[in-house]
Scaffold this motif. Sequence first.
Motif, PDB file in Angstrom:
ATOM      1  N   LYS A 315     -22.786 -18.211  26.790  1.00 31.94           N
ATOM      2  CA  LYS A 315     -21.762 -17.780  28.075  1.00 31.94           C
ATOM      3  C   LYS A 315     -20.573 -17.099  27.570  1.00 31.94           C
ATOM      4  O   LYS A 315     -20.129 -16.349  27.780  1.00 31.94           O
ATOM      5  CB  LYS A 315     -21.421 -19.007  28.931  1.00 31.94           C
ATOM      6  CG  LYS A 315     -20.531 -18.615  29.887  1.00 31.94           C
ATOM      7  CD  LYS A 315     -20.318 -19.871  30.725  1.00 31.94           C
ATOM      8  CE  LYS A 315     -19.078 -19.737  31.789  1.00 31.94           C
ATOM      9  NZ  LYS A 315     -19.139 -18.382  32.614  1.00 31.94           N
ATOM     10  N   ALA A 318     -21.161 -13.984  25.425  1.00 33.75           N
ATOM     11  CA  ALA A 318     -21.588 -13.011  26.384  1.00 33.75           C
ATOM     12  C   ALA A 318     -20.227 -12.485  27.225  1.00 33.75           C
ATOM     13  O   ALA A 318     -20.156 -11.233  27.174  1.00 33.75           O
ATOM     14  CB  ALA A 318     -22.587 -13.313  27.445  1.00 33.75           C
ATOM     15  N   ASP A 319     -19.369 -13.220  27.518  1.00 34.39           N
ATOM     16  CA  ASP A 319     -18.210 -12.876  28.090  1.00 34.39           C
ATOM     17  C   ASP A 319     -17.097 -12.203  27.390  1.00 34.39           C
ATOM     18  O   ASP A 319     -16.468 -11.438  27.746  1.00 34.39           O
ATOM     19  CB  ASP A 319     -17.396 -14.174  29.106  1.00 34.39           C
ATOM     20  CG  ASP A 319     -18.241 -14.446  30.412  1.00 34.39           C
ATOM     21  OD1 ASP A 319     -18.846 -13.473  30.787  1.00 34.39           O
ATOM     22  OD2 ASP A 319     -18.124 -15.517  30.769  1.00 34.39           O
ATOM     23  N   TYR A 331     -21.074 -12.895  32.658  1.00 31.78           N
ATOM     24  CA  TYR A 331     -22.287 -13.569  32.534  1.00 31.78           C
ATOM     25  C   TYR A 331     -22.734 -14.230  33.781  1.00 31.78           C
ATOM     26  O   TYR A 331     -23.829 -14.110  34.094  1.00 31.78           O
ATOM     27  CB  TYR A 331     -21.858 -14.744  31.510  1.00 31.78           C
ATOM     28  CG  TYR A 331     -22.976 -15.567  31.011  1.00 31.78           C
ATOM     29  CD1 TYR A 331     -23.947 -15.151  30.209  1.00 31.78           C
ATOM     30  CD2 TYR A 331     -23.024 -17.041  31.722  1.00 31.78           C
ATOM     31  CE1 TYR A 331     -25.092 -15.786  29.755  1.00 31.78           C
ATOM     32  CE2 TYR A 331     -24.102 -17.638  30.832  1.00 31.78           C
ATOM     33  CZ  TYR A 331     -25.111 -17.272  30.203  1.00 31.78           C
ATOM     34  OH  TYR A 331     -26.200 -17.910  29.788  1.00 31.78           O
TER      35      TYR A 331
END
Length: 347
Positions: A315, A318-319, A331
């Motif tokens: 997470k 991804a962000d 995300y």
Amino acid sequence: MKKRFFLLTIVFFIIIAVKANAMEVVDLLDRHVSINHKVSRIVAIGPGTLRLICYMDLANNVVGIENIEKKSTAPYMIANQQLLKLPVIGQGGPNSSINMEKILSVKPDVIFVTYLVDKNSAQMLQDKTHLPVVVLSYGQIATFNNDDFKKSLMLIGQICDKQDRAKQIISFLDKQFNYIKEISLNKPKVSAYIGALGMRGAHGIESTQSNFLPFELLGIHNVIQNVKSQGAIMVSKEEILKLNPQYIFIDLGGLALVENDYKKNPQFYKSLSAFRNHNVYIEWPYNFYATNIDNALIDTYFIANVVYKQNYNIKQIADEIYTFLLNKPLYDKMIKVYKRNLGKLNF
């Protein structure tokens, strides 16, 4: 006399302003394209073009989009919902034709295009519209971060006065790739298979790719390379059984087909060691209308967690990637869009 002098002065400054904004660029088909005005209104046609424009922080300069983009669940469209309100400038998609009338109706300053045109048709489009047509490229489809991709970013930067942004993206991706390649150092060699990849539609487990980018970056042995060295391919279930990879990743785009097939033919799946050992995982689709670089990188870190027992916070990573490329941490939104997270598959 004063009035005439005043008019001449205005004309002089207009000429100076035009010259100041004039430039000649060389596009990815080695065409010399003259741009005689400041670019503030953009149309982007063909696979991946609009995504590049969004990565370059130019989404608000786009004045029309292809219809295929309105159906997209790719991160660049989720991050830029305002694009959905724009006029449609053509159908888009494989084998589509360019709609010059609709493009002209939105009065762009430049037409950026990938893959849909060759040198002659690009020049014909430019001659008929009287607009600069600049051809970009990702290089081979399903790849990125090559010279053509970098040249395309720099070309957009030069035309739209975003050179610094282009350099930032190139630097960011170079660092990502260099770091990822180090993950596999001194790791035992493992084998894997990617199934259910989309190819002009959804497919089941037989749909795969020999040069699957996350595997290549992580030094994972893609068992399909024994069958074909490059590109997308459909293989038989018998071939998959023979290859019998340690890990199997299922693309979310074809997951429903795999789940339905499992109900009809469970013995095939149970004959694969990856299914017996619970080494089957979902990955997010990253090839829709060319490569979603953000999702490809996120998939790669997730696969590293699975195969090399890394402990990356997906997470958070991804962000960071979404925020850098698209200015938004997406995300949680992407989980809602895809309705499934990256993770283990249990049948």
